[in-house]
Design an enzyme around this catalytic site. Structure first.
Site, mmCIF file in Angstrom:
data_model
loop_
_atom_site.group_PDB
_atom_site.id
_atom_site.type_symbol
_atom_site.label_atom_id
_atom_site.label_comp_id
_atom_site.label_asym_id
_atom_site.label_seq_id
_atom_site.Cartn_x
_atom_site.Cartn_y
_atom_site.Cartn_z
ATOM 1 N N HIS A 62 7.876 3.183 10.738
ATOM 2 C CA HIS A 62 7.112 4.033 11.645
ATOM 3 C C HIS A 62 7.577 3.894 13.086
ATOM 4 O O HIS A 62 8.003 2.823 13.516
ATOM 5 C CB HIS A 62 5.634 3.660 11.600
ATOM 6 C CG HIS A 62 5.014 3.795 10.259
ATOM 7 N ND1 HIS A 62 3.950 3.024 9.865
ATOM 8 C CD2 HIS A 62 5.278 4.604 9.211
ATOM 9 C CE1 HIS A 62 3.586 3.349 8.636
ATOM 10 N NE2 HIS A 62 4.389 4.301 8.218
ATOM 11 N N LYS A 71 5.396 -3.385 20.076
ATOM 12 C CA LYS A 71 4.433 -4.051 19.201
ATOM 13 C C LYS A 71 4.710 -5.549 19.164
ATOM 14 O O LYS A 71 5.854 -5.970 19.018
ATOM 15 C CB LYS A 71 4.538 -3.508 17.773
ATOM 16 C CG LYS A 71 4.189 -2.041 17.653
ATOM 17 C CD LYS A 71 4.375 -1.538 16.228
ATOM 18 C CE LYS A 71 4.026 -0.064 16.132
ATOM 19 N NZ LYS A 71 4.248 0.447 14.769
ATOM 20 N N TYR A 131 -1.445 -6.520 15.066
ATOM 21 C CA TYR A 131 -0.449 -6.200 16.074
ATOM 22 C C TYR A 131 -1.073 -5.567 17.304
ATOM 23 O O TYR A 131 -2.037 -4.835 17.235
ATOM 24 C CB TYR A 131 0.677 -5.323 15.525
ATOM 25 C CG TYR A 131 0.287 -4.015 14.884
ATOM 26 C CD1 TYR A 131 0.529 -2.807 15.535
ATOM 27 C CD2 TYR A 131 -0.277 -3.977 13.616
ATOM 28 C CE1 TYR A 131 0.205 -1.606 14.941
ATOM 29 C CE2 TYR A 131 -0.596 -2.774 13.014
ATOM 30 C CZ TYR A 131 -0.364 -1.592 13.684
ATOM 31 O OH TYR A 131 -0.689 -0.391 13.094
ATOM 32 N N ASP A 168 4.584 7.608 3.860
ATOM 33 C CA ASP A 168 5.784 6.774 3.840
ATOM 34 C C ASP A 168 6.773 7.219 2.765
ATOM 35 O O ASP A 168 7.983 7.121 2.958
ATOM 36 C CB ASP A 168 5.407 5.309 3.669
ATOM 37 C CG ASP A 168 4.668 4.762 4.889
ATOM 38 O OD1 ASP A 168 4.668 5.427 5.944
ATOM 39 O OD2 ASP A 168 4.081 3.681 4.787
#
Length: 181
Positions: A62, A71, A131, A168
């Protein structure tokens, strides 16, 4: 905090200082001034996310084409194989990737800068993944690259037959992906 360089200079593996005894352990998972001093980065985190996934779930690869997110990722339960891919066309590392096991046992964190795609595969029975992000989630700008694109050559752990979301599973080939300048 120990900073472990990776083959992609902007991606950093962080090992926090752990204090433990027979009762358990303590560590600072994030301290802005220590993070800045150790990494030289001055980033502002605006969102924290927490996901739980079962064994074999693969999330990613992603990224957001606008509002790119840096991140800082870690695992608090279980283990994952975590991957970052450089999507900056102007980078000498464009299309290169790094991958590390992050787990509740090793307490490692990975800094994935803006301009990189990110994904992970759950290695344990389940995993809880936390995250921090430097920009907000923007679904209109989210993109996904196929986890198994042969041109990237990501070496996922042996025997990988992942469980994917519909989003995905529809990830595009790297050569067709929108990337950063």
């Amino acid at each position: 905090m120990n900073i472990v360089p990776t083959s992609l200079p902007e991606v950093l593996l962080l090992e926090p200082r752990l204090f433990g005894d027979a009762r358990g352990f303590f560590f600072e998972s994030y301290n802005e001034s220590l993070f800045q001093a150790a990494t030289g980065l001055n980033v502002r985190f605006v969102q924290d996310n927490h996901s739980r996934s079962a064994r074999g779930v693969l999330r990613g690869l992603h990224y957001q084409i606008r509002q790119p997110q840096g991140k800082l990722v870690r695992v608090v339960r279980g283990a994952v194989f975590d991957v970052a891919v450089d999507l900056r066309r102007s980078s000498p590392h464009f299309g290169k990737w790094v991958g590390y096991e992050l787990s509740e046992d090793n307490h490692r964190q990975l800094w994935v800068p803006p301009g990189f795609a990110h994904g992970f595969l759950v290695l344990s029975e389940s995993a809880e993944f936390l995250y921090k992000t430097t920009d907000y989630y923007a679904p209109a700008h989210e993109r996904c690259i196929a986890w198994d694109d042969p041109s990237l050559g990501i070496q996922w752990p042996a025997g990988t037959s992942p469980r994917l979301s519909a989003k995905d599973a529809a990830g595009v080939k790297f050569e067709l992906a929108e990337v950063y300048p």
